[in-house]
Design an enzyme around this catalytic site. Structure first.
Site, PDB file in Angstrom:
ATOM      1  N   ALA A  25       0.850  -1.192   0.000  1.00  0.00           N
ATOM      2  CA  ALA A  25       0.000   0.000   0.000  1.00  0.00           C
ATOM      3  C   ALA A  25       0.879   1.232   0.000  1.00  0.00           C
ATOM      4  O   ALA A  25       1.953   1.248   0.605  1.00  0.00           O
ATOM      5  CB  ALA A  25      -0.921   0.006   1.221  1.00  0.00           C
ATOM      6  N   GLY A  28      -1.062   8.949   0.703  1.00  0.00           N
ATOM      7  CA  GLY A  28      -0.614  10.204   1.281  1.00  0.00           C
ATOM      8  C   GLY A  28      -0.071  10.031   2.681  1.00  0.00           C
ATOM      9  O   GLY A  28       0.928  10.653   3.051  1.00  0.00           O
ATOM     10  N   VAL A  32       3.126   0.752   3.096  1.00  0.00           N
ATOM     11  CA  VAL A  32       3.311  -0.528   3.771  1.00  0.00           C
ATOM     12  C   VAL A  32       4.184  -1.407   2.890  1.00  0.00           C
ATOM     13  O   VAL A  32       3.864  -1.634   1.714  1.00  0.00           O
ATOM     14  CB  VAL A  32       1.967  -1.230   4.054  1.00  0.00           C
ATOM     15  CG1 VAL A  32       2.206  -2.592   4.691  1.00  0.00           C
ATOM     16  CG2 VAL A  32       1.108  -0.372   4.971  1.00  0.00           C
ATOM     17  N   ASP A 146     -10.325   4.699  13.939  1.00  0.00           N
ATOM     18  CA  ASP A 146     -10.180   4.614  12.484  1.00  0.00           C
ATOM     19  C   ASP A 146     -10.554   3.215  12.005  1.00  0.00           C
ATOM     20  O   ASP A 146      -9.819   2.591  11.228  1.00  0.00           O
ATOM     21  CB  ASP A 146      -8.759   4.979  12.051  1.00  0.00           C
ATOM     22  CG  ASP A 146      -8.661   5.219  10.543  1.00  0.00           C
ATOM     23  OD1 ASP A 146      -9.725   5.447   9.910  1.00  0.00           O
ATOM     24  OD2 ASP A 146      -7.545   5.178   9.995  1.00  0.00           O
TER      25      ASP A 146
END
Length: 392
Positions: A25, A28, A32, A146
């Site tokens: 991944a 912004g 990862v 989150d």
């Protein structure tokens, strides 16, 4: 506090031990990398997060406090929370070294499966794992803030894990996204407004993820926090309008947890889990189904996906202490074993009884004993009746 190392210094020391293999991944707020631990010869996932947005100024004290919170939150140890192996930072980035989960995220899973949704059993397995993870975190004074499909990971055995604890506060402190620590579309309205939040904000986000997983739509996804808040105030389509078979308790739990008013939601994640999971589906069967689908979706061999689904499904099983080894492999194991033990016992008793009654011909005794044993295997009461008649 000691000054942060120069930019890149920590990365250099990390890369001496961890060899990059694949980028999973990039966005912004961080990237990862899947890496190989050269010491322990195992894969790990390293998340690199910038500590300052190019569009915003973040005071050093705020970033330092967020780093402390993120490091503390990452120390949570639970079977349904992704373990953190190492946490370090320099002047430019924070680095989170985590266990590698061999599978895919819930976001990737929903995008790949037919209907872009979960079955009731699969939803029960995901919800059960997330409820346990969040309950443990809340008991230890940690909010996630989150929760979203991208932060829910499912491995090849169907086990579900929640990741990125503490990253919401770090993202907010670093000035990323203006999302106030979370992701637009999954944040509670009080979090969108930057107000004080508690466990009920995580309850809201969890319910939003489960609603999307069942109904194949993210009801509050929007371009801006204001638009998302308007959708929350408008409310969601009743799950029963999209899924006529959904249990009433599960629907009521979702509608209550997605209320724009914190006081109208359940006060804790366990309270939400108890209502949502009531009669929804079989958690164990859900894990098995997830394992089969993850194995097929992540297979590198296209032919194996088409030619070996039955074989792979046969290999996916889970030990149930109440049923034992055989009972976990097949539901028919217990009656088959019961019938076999009964057949052998009644057959042997019949053989001995015929000998006591003066029948000395071995062939005749064997035929009768086998016949009575076979009858006992099919129906133990028949064998018992025949044996009783012979004894009489």
């Amino acid at each position: 506090a000691a000054a942060a190392p120069a930019p890149g210094a920590t990365a250099t020391s990390l890369l001496r031990r961890y060899r990059p293999l694949q980028t999973r991944a990039a966005g912004g707020f961080g990237s990862v990398e899947i890496c190989l631990d050269s010491r322990l010869q195992r894969r790990v996932a390293i998340k690199r997060m910038p500590l300052a947005s190019p569009d915003a100024f973040a005071p050093a004290e705020t970033v330092a406090q967020a780093l402390t919170e993120a490091r503390t939150a990452s120390l949570l140890q639970h079977p349904h929370i992704v373990s953190v192996i190492d946490f370090t930072y320099d002047a430019a980035y924070a680095y989170l070294v985590m266990e590698y989960v061999d599978g895919m995220s819930l976001e990737e899973f929903l995008a790949a499966v037919d209907g872009h949704s979960l079955t009731y059993d699969e939803a029960a397995a995901v919800a059960d794992a997330l409820v346990q993870a969040l309950s443990f975190a809340h008991e230890n004074g940690v909010l996630h803030l989150d929760i979203k499909p991208a932060n829910v990971l499912i491995d090849r055995n169907g086990h579900v894990k929640l990741t990125d604890f503490g990253m919401a506060s770090l993202a907010s402190a670093a000035g990323f996204g203006g999302a106030r620590g979370g992701t637009i579309g999954y944040m509670a309205p009080e979090q969108l407004r930057g107000e004080t939040v508690d466990e009920r904000a995580d309850v809201f986000s969890l319910a939003a993820v489960l609603y999307e997983s069942l109904c194949a739509t993210a009801p509050f996804r929007a371009a801006t926090p204001a638009d998302s808040e308007k959708r929350i105030e408008r409310g969601v389509v009743f799950p029963s309008d999209l899924l006529p078979g959904i249990p009433q308790a599960a629907e009521e739990a979702l509608l209550s947890a997605l209320s724009p008013l914190p006081e109208a939601r359940m006060a804790s994640v366990p309270a939400f889990g108890d209502r949502f999971l009531s009669g929804l589906g079989d958690v164990r069967e859900g894990r098995k189904s997830l394992a089969r689908l993850i194995a097929r979706l992540t297979s590198d061999d296209a032919d194996a996906e088409e030619d070996e689904p039955a074989e792979r499904a046969a290999r996916v099983w889970e030990l149930d202490p109440q049923k034992g080894y055989l009972g976990s492999r097949t539901d028919r194991a217990r009656p088959l074993l019961h019938g076999a033990v009964t057949a052998v016992s009644v057959g042997w008793a019949c053989w001995a009884l015929l000998g006591s009654g003066g029948v000395t011909e071995p062939a005749g005794r064997l035929v009768v004993a086998l016949a009575v044993g076979a009858a006992s295997f099919a129906a133990p009461q028949i064998g018992s009746a025949l044996l009783y008649c012979g004894l009489a």
